[in-house]
Design an enzyme around this catalytic site. Structure first.
Site, PDB file in Angstrom:
ATOM      1  CD  GLU A  17      -2.388   1.399   2.759  1.00 41.84           C
ATOM      2  OE1 GLU A  17      -2.623   2.552   3.196  1.00 41.84           O
ATOM      3  OE2 GLU A  17      -2.647   0.357   3.401  1.00 41.84           O
ATOM      4  CB  THR A  36      -3.764   8.340   3.058  1.00 40.08           C
ATOM      5  OG1 THR A  36      -2.858   7.517   3.804  1.00 40.08           O
ATOM      6  CG2 THR A  36      -4.096   9.552   3.926  1.00 40.08           C
ATOM      7  CE  LYS A  66      -6.537   2.473   7.909  1.00 40.73           C
ATOM      8  NZ  LYS A  66      -5.607   3.444   7.282  1.00 40.73           N
TER       9      LYS A  66
END
Length: 213
Positions: free
Chosen positions: A40, A70, A130
């Site tokens: 990621e 993000t 998450k």
């Protein structure tokens, strides 16, 4: 295997936060060599979309699953997917990002912390949730969340290293996020690929040794 199948098998996702990535293809190759295939990048890195588009073919060739985290806006989500990102990750509940991802059939891991936020993430179509920041309440928090949500895939992020990762997996995590313990910004920015491979190997080896003991 799908992206989620690979993550379930490997149980580790490398989260890269750096001001500069000199060669994303080599970064992916270094992590795969260390046993971590899910990578990621994040929108906190300048020009992250260009990094994805320039490396996605090479990443796929070496067996890496390259995604972006993000992600805050639907425009970012579209740009990342158009560049070839195979999954998206958000730090919190982002309905616009979730809609873009689900409309495009791209896995999305929405960030959450509380039971209410987990429910919202599920309702928005999150492939997995998450749990961030995981270090705040530790592995027990995952166990508590799995009480009302036994079938929700949870991926803890924040403060996880090779010494405590196993506890999160035992608490029911689909996989854990490995950050600076595996991909320190200084090593990424210096292109210290052998160091990153060694760190990934150490993380995975410790994880496997604890599982077999």
């Amino acid at each position: 295997m799908t992206e989620i199948d690979i993550l379930r098998h490997d149980q580790v996702l490398a989260v890269v936060r750096a001001n500069r990535i000199p060669d994303t293809s080599e970064l992916c190759r270094a992590l795969v060599a260390g046993g971590i295939r899910t990578v990621e990048l994040t929108f906190t890195t300048p020009d992250v979309v260009q990094h994805i588009s320039g490396a996605v073919a090479a990443a796929t060739q070496v067996g890496a699953i390259l995604g972006v985290g993000t992600v805050m806006t639907d425009d970012q989500a579209r740009a990342a997917i158009d560049a070839g990102a195979r999954f998206l990750v958000t730090p919190g509940i982002r309905p616009g990002v979730a809609k873009v991802a689900t409309d495009r059939a791209v896995p999305v891991f929405l960030g959450a912390f509380t039971p209410t936020e987990v429910a919202m993430a599920v309702d928005l179509g999150a492939t997995a949730v998450k749990i961030f920041p995981a270090r705040t309440l530790g592995p027990g928090h995952l166990s508590d969340l799995h009480g009302p949500y036994p079938d929700v895939e949870l991926v803890p992020s924040g403060g996880i290293n090779e010494h405590n990762a196993h506890a999160y997996l035992e608490a029911g995590a689909l996989a854990v996020c490995a950050g600076t313990s595996v991909v320190p910004p200084a090593s990424v920015e210096a292109g210290a690929w052998s160091d990153i491979t060694d760190r990934a190997k150490a993380f995975v080896a410790e994880l496997r040794s604890r599982q077999s003991s």
